[in-house]
Design a protein around this motif. Structure first.
Motif: not given
Length: 315
Positions: A49-52, A70-79
């Motif tokens: 993953l490249n940081e933005i 493609i952006p990669i979202m942390d599902m656990r953090q998002a919830t």
């Protein structure tokens, strides 16, 4: 893992059968979660993953996959929980929602199960308004929570929700003041988005959380001696819903002589999957991919025109 999505190619066979396939996954711990396979494009081991800069905290970075970024979202953090660690050992579920592609970082991916929407139920009433669940079910006597991905996306990358000034004028549909729009969607966020569009056109709304509730509402109007076609301008329904999906709901409406002339738009984030033939299969009047406020407003205005001979801005 290689065979975990083998059944995806046959997923269109589920259309109109009130069935779905759930991809089960874990965020760490014993709780299992699910996502509709219709939304899944690919599952893979988490790539580099490249940081933005100035990224949303939930977005762990971007990945270069199949020639795209493609952006990669942390599902656990998002919830609302702690971020996943050791992400190189995690997996990414690549999904398509509302015409955009994004990845969700999860701890592990289990398997695909074929289910009936009747076995999918709304979250418990005690779950609270701020929960991230759109439905729950049981698999092998274990609770599976289905996450409201549209809620996550609305928080991380909000879509425009306002109708453009050129689409809507100050005057509203006065001649249709006695009619309202029935909105059917299991996502709280989606319901609010659709309500905002319809109400900006000067019309009132009635909302129901799934096809079963909506059908009960329509049959209740008949029981009161009312004509639903006279009460309602149209129905805007999601496809994916617990208890009864939008396809089955539409087919049930068309099968009832007292409801068969209802105007139904299927409005869903399942973009790029369904075609006109599938919409016609169950008798819907139209199909619209979520979420484009102007397009939705134009469809409502077109229905007004059909009924009155003039649009909302002329009514």
């Amino acid at each position: 893992m290689a065979g975990v999505l083998d059944s995806v190619n046959q997923r269109t066979q589920l259309v109109g059968q009130n069935r779905l396939e759930l991809l089960l996954f874990s965020l760490g711990g014993s709780q299992q979660y699910g996502i509709n396979v219709f939304k899944v494009k690919e599952v893979l081991q988490c790539p580099y993953l490249n940081e933005i800069p100035k990224r949303h905290p939930v977005v762990r970075g971007v990945a270069h996959i199949r020639g795209g970024t493609i952006p990669i979202m942390d599902m656990r953090q998002a919830t609302g929980s702690m971020p996943l660690d050791n992400i190189s050992q995690c997996f990414v579920i690549i999904t398509e929602y509302n015409g955009s592609t994004q990845g969700f970082l999860v701890k592990s991916v289990e398997r695909i199960v074929n289910m009936n929407w009747g076995a999918i139920h709304p979250p418990p009433k005690g779950a609270g308004r701020d929960n991230y669940l759109t439905a729950v079910t049981q698999v092998d006597n274990k609770l599976v929570e289905i996450i409201d991905v549209e809620k996550i996306l609305a928080e991380v990358s909000p879509l425009p929700e306002d109708v453009s000034p050129e689409v809507i004028e100050d005057s509203k549909g006065d001649t249709l003041v006695n009619k309202h729009v029935l909105i059917v969607d299991d996502s709280t966020i989606a319901r609010k988005q659709i309500q905002k569009v319809v109400q900006s056109l000067g019309m009132t709304t009635t909302v129901r959380k799934d096809g079963r509730e909506a059908l009960d509402y329509l049959e209740g109007l008949i029981g009161e001696g009312k004509d639903p076609a006279h009460e309602l301008l149209m129905i805007i329904s999601d496809i994916e819903m617990p208890e009864m999906d939008g396809y089955t709901f539409t087919a049930e409406v068309r099968a009832n002589p007292q409801l068969s002339n209802m105007h139904i738009i299927l409005h869903t984030s399942l973009s790029g999957v369904f075609n006109e033939a599938m919409v016609k299969k169950v008798g819907a009047n139209d199909f619209l991919a979520k979420f484009h406020p102007d397009e939705l407003a134009k469809r409502v205005n077109s229905r007004v025109k059909e009924m009155t001979g003039k649009g909302i801005d002329e009514a």
